[in-house]
Design a protein around this motif. Structure first.
Motif, short mmCIF file in Angstrom:
data_model
loop_
_atom_site.label_atom_id
_atom_site.label_comp_id
_atom_site.label_asym_id
_atom_site.label_seq_id
_atom_site.Cartn_x
_atom_site.Cartn_y
_atom_site.Cartn_z
N GLY A 170 -29.20 13.11 43.51
CA GLY A 170 -28.39 14.05 44.27
C GLY A 170 -29.23 14.78 45.29
N PRO A 171 -28.61 15.68 46.05
CA PRO A 171 -29.35 16.42 47.08
C PRO A 171 -30.38 17.37 46.46
CG PRO A 171 -27.17 17.35 46.79
CD PRO A 171 -27.21 16.10 45.97
N SER A 172 -31.29 17.85 47.29
CA SER A 172 -32.29 18.82 46.83
C SER A 172 -31.59 20.02 46.20
CB SER A 172 -33.14 19.27 48.02
OG SER A 172 -34.08 20.23 47.62
N GLY A 173 -32.05 20.44 45.04
CA GLY A 173 -31.43 21.57 44.35
C GLY A 173 -30.45 21.14 43.28
N THR A 174 -30.30 19.83 43.08
CA THR A 174 -29.43 19.34 42.00
C THR A 174 -29.93 19.85 40.65
OG1 THR A 174 -28.80 17.35 43.21
CG2 THR A 174 -28.60 17.27 40.81
N GLU A 175 -29.01 20.22 39.78
CA GLU A 175 -29.38 20.70 38.45
C GLU A 175 -29.60 19.51 37.50
OE1 GLU A 175 -26.50 23.48 37.03
OE2 GLU A 175 -26.84 24.92 38.65
N PHE A 176 -30.66 19.62 36.71
CA PHE A 176 -30.99 18.58 35.74
C PHE A 176 -31.14 19.20 34.35
CE2 PHE A 176 -32.32 16.56 39.63
CZ PHE A 176 -32.15 15.20 39.41
N LEU A 181 -34.25 14.11 31.26
CA LEU A 181 -35.07 13.47 32.30
C LEU A 181 -36.45 13.13 31.75
CD1 LEU A 181 -35.45 12.59 35.27
CD2 LEU A 181 -36.29 14.91 35.72
N CYS A 182 -37.05 14.07 31.04
CA CYS A 182 -38.38 13.83 30.46
C CYS A 182 -38.34 12.72 29.42
CB CYS A 182 -38.92 15.11 29.82
SG CYS A 182 -39.31 16.42 31.02
N ALA A 183 -37.27 12.64 28.64
CA ALA A 183 -37.14 11.59 27.63
C ALA A 183 -37.05 10.21 28.28
CB ALA A 183 -35.93 11.85 26.74
N ARG A 184 -36.35 10.14 29.41
CA ARG A 184 -36.28 8.86 30.11
C ARG A 184 -37.65 8.45 30.65
NH1 ARG A 184 -31.63 10.38 34.19
NH2 ARG A 184 -32.25 8.42 35.20
N PHE A 185 -38.40 9.43 31.17
CA PHE A 185 -39.75 9.16 31.68
C PHE A 185 -40.68 8.70 30.55
CE2 PHE A 185 -44.01 11.16 32.25
CZ PHE A 185 -44.50 10.32 33.25
N THR A 186 -40.71 9.46 29.46
CA THR A 186 -41.63 9.11 28.37
C THR A 186 -41.21 7.81 27.67
OG1 THR A 186 -40.45 10.58 26.81
CG2 THR A 186 -42.36 11.50 27.97
N LEU A 514 -32.02 22.30 28.32
CA LEU A 514 -32.93 23.03 29.23
C LEU A 514 -32.56 22.64 30.67
CD1 LEU A 514 -36.33 22.55 27.36
CD2 LEU A 514 -35.06 24.68 27.61
N TRP A 515 -31.74 23.46 31.28
CA TRP A 515 -31.25 23.17 32.62
C TRP A 515 -32.07 23.90 33.68
CZ3 TRP A 515 -27.44 19.68 33.82
CH2 TRP A 515 -26.71 19.18 32.74
N MET A 516 -32.28 23.21 34.82
CA MET A 516 -32.97 23.84 35.96
C MET A 516 -32.68 23.04 37.22
SD MET A 516 -36.94 22.72 35.25
CE MET A 516 -36.87 23.36 33.58
N GLN A 517 -33.01 23.64 38.34
CA GLN A 517 -32.88 22.96 39.63
C GLN A 517 -34.22 22.37 40.03
OE1 GLN A 517 -31.40 26.32 42.02
NE2 GLN A 517 -29.63 25.06 42.54
N LEU A 518 -34.16 21.18 40.64
CA LEU A 518 -35.35 20.58 41.23
C LEU A 518 -35.13 20.53 42.74
CD1 LEU A 518 -36.07 17.63 38.74
CD2 LEU A 518 -36.97 19.95 38.73
N VAL A 519 -35.93 21.33 43.46
CA VAL A 519 -35.76 21.48 44.91
C VAL A 519 -36.92 20.77 45.61
CG1 VAL A 519 -35.58 23.11 46.81
CG2 VAL A 519 -34.61 23.69 44.57
#
Length: 524
Positions: A170-176, A181-186, A514-519
């Motif tokens: 999604g666009p910059s600032g999408t909430e994750f 996300l970390c589980a998919r990476f690891t 654990l929700w946050m925005q990644l900008v």
């Protein structure tokens, strides 16, 4: 309407049976009192674990409650169901249990049947005695610092893939929900480093590896009941033939391991990964060169003493996958949460990441990661506040004498469970003033030396310290550094402040996620 009367004899029988049941459930409740040991008063049936068994509190919080009820004492008695157990509070006594007198406490307090649970039953965490010692000797060399360093380019590639995945979502600032996300990476990292194959979880959140990970560790009522029975009532687990891993999970890892092994053997392929180490053990039953014997007598690796079967290969590979992706994803997610809610710390650690990358021509390298000392402090402070494993469960295997508060002594009997409540110790203001404040400066070299070593042990300590902690830290720090290099982490309306531990998870997790925005960064 007239209510039928109850025959007085039946009433007497019911009362007598009720009384006998109560006596059966409480027969051991004076165990610690008789020995002059302070203890936490238990309830019938669950003992001191009622809130955990009824899923009212997370296990770490339950042990934290017991820890503070025993304030002022070095240790105290508790009850695991009806079984007397010892809770250790004092750092010197913890050192005794984990390190100095390890021979008296070398087993973990987990029972399993390797025949009905062949994967979990071969996990080094649950193995006991000589079987544990030999298995650890066999697998330790594959997780030394020299062996894991070649994994770093694979991890760096997946860091770049994680960045692209975020940008495509999604666009910059999408909430994750950052834990997912970390589980998919690891998951992808461990699939690559353990099995030498693509997990594909970053590209496809519903891929087979990720589905199996959820099947194993995401809780449900019946899954939790099964796990509680396996961990806390092993006799009932054996009777019901219950295991931690479901047949579906066992079949998945059996198939994957066989397919990869067969492909390598047929095509004469050798890789420097964990599975290759296990395949070598199975083929030879020995580790040939001096480097991989890791200081042990080579005779210990003789085939006749160390039969390493296909089930051992599958069990150890599965252990690497499960332990690697779940605890590491939790550590990584909690650290990112701490950075999102402490922007001043985030700014400082990002500057360090940028400086190190500039020094290394913009490339993520293993040596560069070792230079990120403030990042290491940040991860350690997050592990202090939010350790994935909340309690170490040991077992006394030979009688051990302890002094009582009154000046006497008593003998701790062989077979007694011993709990080390690290979640509570990590949050004790005696060791960490203002413990709920996120402060990476607690982990400067000077401050670490000023504290007792046994007040911080997120990976355990002593001979049974987590084998994969170096790999876990490398993966966690690489993922965090990559995200900081490319994004700002910002709290949002769904970011939990404060975190409420989810009682249905055994590993520490945040209720509601654990929700946050990644900008996307614009200053690069």
């Amino acid at each position: 309407m007239e209510i039928p009367s109850l025959d007085p004899w039946w009433a007497i029988v019911i009362l007598a049976l009720g009384g006998l049941l109560y006596l059966y459930l409480t027969w051991s409740h004076d165990y610690w009192k008789k020995r002059g040991v302070p203890y936490v008063k238990p309830l019938p049936l669950f003992g001191n674990l009622t809130d955990s068994m009824l899923m009212r509190k997370q296990l770490g919080e339950v042990y934290e409650d017991m820890y503070w009820k025993l304030d002022g004492y070095k240790y105290g008695g508790i009850f695991k169901f009806g079984q007397p157990a010892l809770l250790v509070r004092d750092p010197d006594l913890i050192k005794t249990v984990l390190v100095k007198d390890f021979v008296s406490f070398h087993d973990n307090d987990v029972e399993t049947n390797v025949d009905q649970d062949p994967m979990f039953g071969r996990n080094p965490f649950v193995l006991k005695g000589e079987r544990w010692k030999k298995t650890r000797s066999q697998v330790t060399p594959a997780l030394s610092q020299g062996k894991i360093k070649p994994y770093f380019p694979l991890i760096a590639e997946l860091c770049e893939e994680m960045k692209q995945c975020i940008e495509k979502t999604g666009p910059s600032g999408t909430e994750f929900e950052i834990k997912e996300l970390c589980a998919r990476f690891t998951t992808d990292v461990v699939a690559s480093c353990a099995f030498g194959i693509r997990g594909n979880a970053l590209q496809d959140p519903d891929c087979e590896f990720r589905r199996i990970g959820r099947d194993m560790l995401e809780p449900s009522f019946w899954k939790n009941v099964r796990l509680m029975i396996v961990l806390f009532i092993p006799r009932l687990a054996r009777f019901l033939r219950l295991g931690v891993a479901t047949p579906k999970v066992q079949e998945f890892f059996r198939r994957i391991t066989r397919e990869v092994t067969k492909y390598r053997e047929q095509n004469n392929i050798t890789r420097s990964d964990y599975l290759q180490h296990l395949i070598t053990l199975k083929a030879k039953g020995t580790i040939a060169d001096d480097d991989t014997t890791n200081g042990h007598d080579p005779k210990e690796f003789a085939p006749e003493k160390n039969i390493f079967t296909e089930d051992d290969v599958i069990g150890q590979a599965t252990t690497f996958f499960v332990d690697g992706f779940e605890t590491s994803s939790a550590s990584m997610a909690f650290t990112l949460y701490c950075l999102a809610t402490n922007p001043d710390v985030q700014t400082k650690v990002r500057q360090e990441v940028d400086d190190v990358l500039k020094k290394h021509s913009g490339q993520f390298t293993y040596d560069g990661l070792q230079e990120m000392t403030y990042l290491d402090m940040v991860v350690n402070e997050s592990l202090r506040m939010y350790p994935p494993a909340v309690v170490l469960l040991k077992k006394c295997v030979k009688p051990f004498r302890l002094e009582t508060p009154s000046g006497g002594s008593f003998e701790l009997e062989a077979g007694t469970p011993v709990a080390v409540p690290l979640y509570a110790i990590h949050r004790d203001p005696q060791h960490y003033p203002d413990p709920m404040r996120f402060d990476p400066e607690r982990f400067t070299e000077e401050n670490k030396k000023a504290r007792h070593r046994q007040t911080f042990f997120p990976f355990g300590d002593g001979p049974r310290m987590c084998l994969g902690y170096r790999f876990a830290m490398m993966m966690t720090k690489a993922g965090i550094a990559s995200l900081l290099s490319n994004f700002e982490l910002r709290s949002c309306g769904r970011t939990p402040v404060p975190i409420v531990p989810d009682p249905i998870y055994f590993i520490l997790s945040s209720k509601g996620g654990l929700w946050m925005q990644l900008v996307k960064r614009t200053d690069k």
